[in-house]
Design an enzyme around this catalytic site. Structure first.
Site, short mmCIF file in Angstrom:
data_model
loop_
_atom_site.label_atom_id
_atom_site.label_comp_id
_atom_site.label_asym_id
_atom_site.label_seq_id
_atom_site.Cartn_x
_atom_site.Cartn_y
_atom_site.Cartn_z
N ASP A 55 -34.84 -0.24 21.31
CA ASP A 55 -33.82 0.45 20.49
C ASP A 55 -32.75 1.21 21.27
OD1 ASP A 55 -35.59 -0.53 18.65
OD2 ASP A 55 -36.11 1.40 17.76
N CYS A 97 -40.30 5.42 18.26
CA CYS A 97 -40.42 3.96 18.33
C CYS A 97 -41.18 3.47 19.57
CB CYS A 97 -39.05 3.31 18.23
SG CYS A 97 -38.37 3.51 16.56
N LYS A 113 -36.11 -5.11 14.07
CA LYS A 113 -37.30 -4.54 13.41
C LYS A 113 -36.88 -3.53 12.34
CE LYS A 113 -38.10 -1.09 17.09
NZ LYS A 113 -38.04 0.14 16.33
C1 C5J Z 1 -36.51 5.25 17.30
C2 C5J Z 1 -36.10 6.85 15.55
N1 C5J Z 1 -35.99 4.15 17.83
N2 C5J Z 1 -36.30 7.90 16.34
N3 C5J Z 1 -36.13 5.58 16.04
O1 C5J Z 1 -37.25 5.98 17.94
O2 C5J Z 1 -35.89 7.01 14.38
#
Ligand code: C5J
Length: 234
Positions: free
Chosen positions: A36, A174, A141
């Protein structure tokens, strides 16, 4: 009778100094998973900012991830990128996730980088510094974990991958969810301590401590320099 076992270098394990103890990395069975590293989390005006976070905290992870990515590409290891986000019609967004929080801007709303956390929008894509190369799988995802509602596991098993080098953001959300999902599926994971980051430095520290507590309950933690040295000094 004497039998000689000839091993390709990639099938021998390399010891990576790590917490809580050295990690035996078998390069041919390992993949780098970058989680991400999207504009929506790292730049102003995206999802992270909409949740009230100071997005600048995450940028420290970019350089260590870029260096690890370069080393893994050079070693011809599998590199996988993930992106959290949703279909434009939001049909894969649960009501619970959509409603969560009391901020004015939500997933799917218009923002300065396009609709927040929606696939195909500028903000949803990976930052230029870590852009995937053609052929590197990108896993879209809808949840926090990279295994939930994706074909990640199928892809890893098909390539004989059993070890994951985890990088990306955020450490306690995540990255940790993916770490736990991977651990339960039998993958051995090493988390990059400087190649992960959180909006909350104290959560980052705690998440890393939790990852490798109880003699590697979820996995191992190492610096990008240690992992790069192990990969490069084969
Ligand atoms: C991730 C989030 N990628 N913090 N998403 O950690 O909402």
């Amino acid at each position: 009778m004497v039998t000689l076992e000839v091993q390709h270098w990639g099938e021998m394990s390399i010891s990576v100094p790590a917490r809580p103890y050295d990690f035996a990395l078998t390069q041919a069975q390992a993949a780098l998973v970058i989680i991400d590293m999207q504009r929506d989390f790292l730049e102003p005006g995206g999802f992270g900012a909409a949740l009230g976070n100071d997005v600048s905290h995450l940028r420290a992870a970019i350089a260590p991830i870029a260096a690890t990515l370069a080393a893994c590409r050079k070693a011809e290891m599998l590199v996988i990128h993930t992106r959290e986000g949703h279909r434009p019609d939001l049909s894969d967004l649960t009501g619970a996730k959509h409603r969560r929080g009391r901020f004015a801007t939500r997933i799917g709303d218009d923002g300065p980088m396009g609709r927040i956390l929606v696939r195909g929008e500028h903000g949803h894509d990976i930052i230029a510094e870590l852009a995937p190369l053609p052929g590197e799988p990108v896993i879209d995802k809808p949840g926090k974990g990279a295994f939930y509602a994706t074909d990640l596991e199928l892809l890893l098993r098909g390539r004989g991958i059993s070890q994951l080098i985890l990088a990306g953001v955020t450490t306690e959300v995540c990255v940790h969810t993916t770490l736990r999902e991977a651990n339960d599926r039998g993958f051995e994971c090493i988390v990059l301590e400087d190649g992960t980051a959180s909006y909350f430095p104290e959560f980052h520290k705690a998440a890393l401590a939790m990852a490798c507590a109880q003699d590697a309950i979820f996995g191992w933690v190492a610096s990008s320099a240690e992992v790069i040295a192990a990969i490069s000094n084969r």
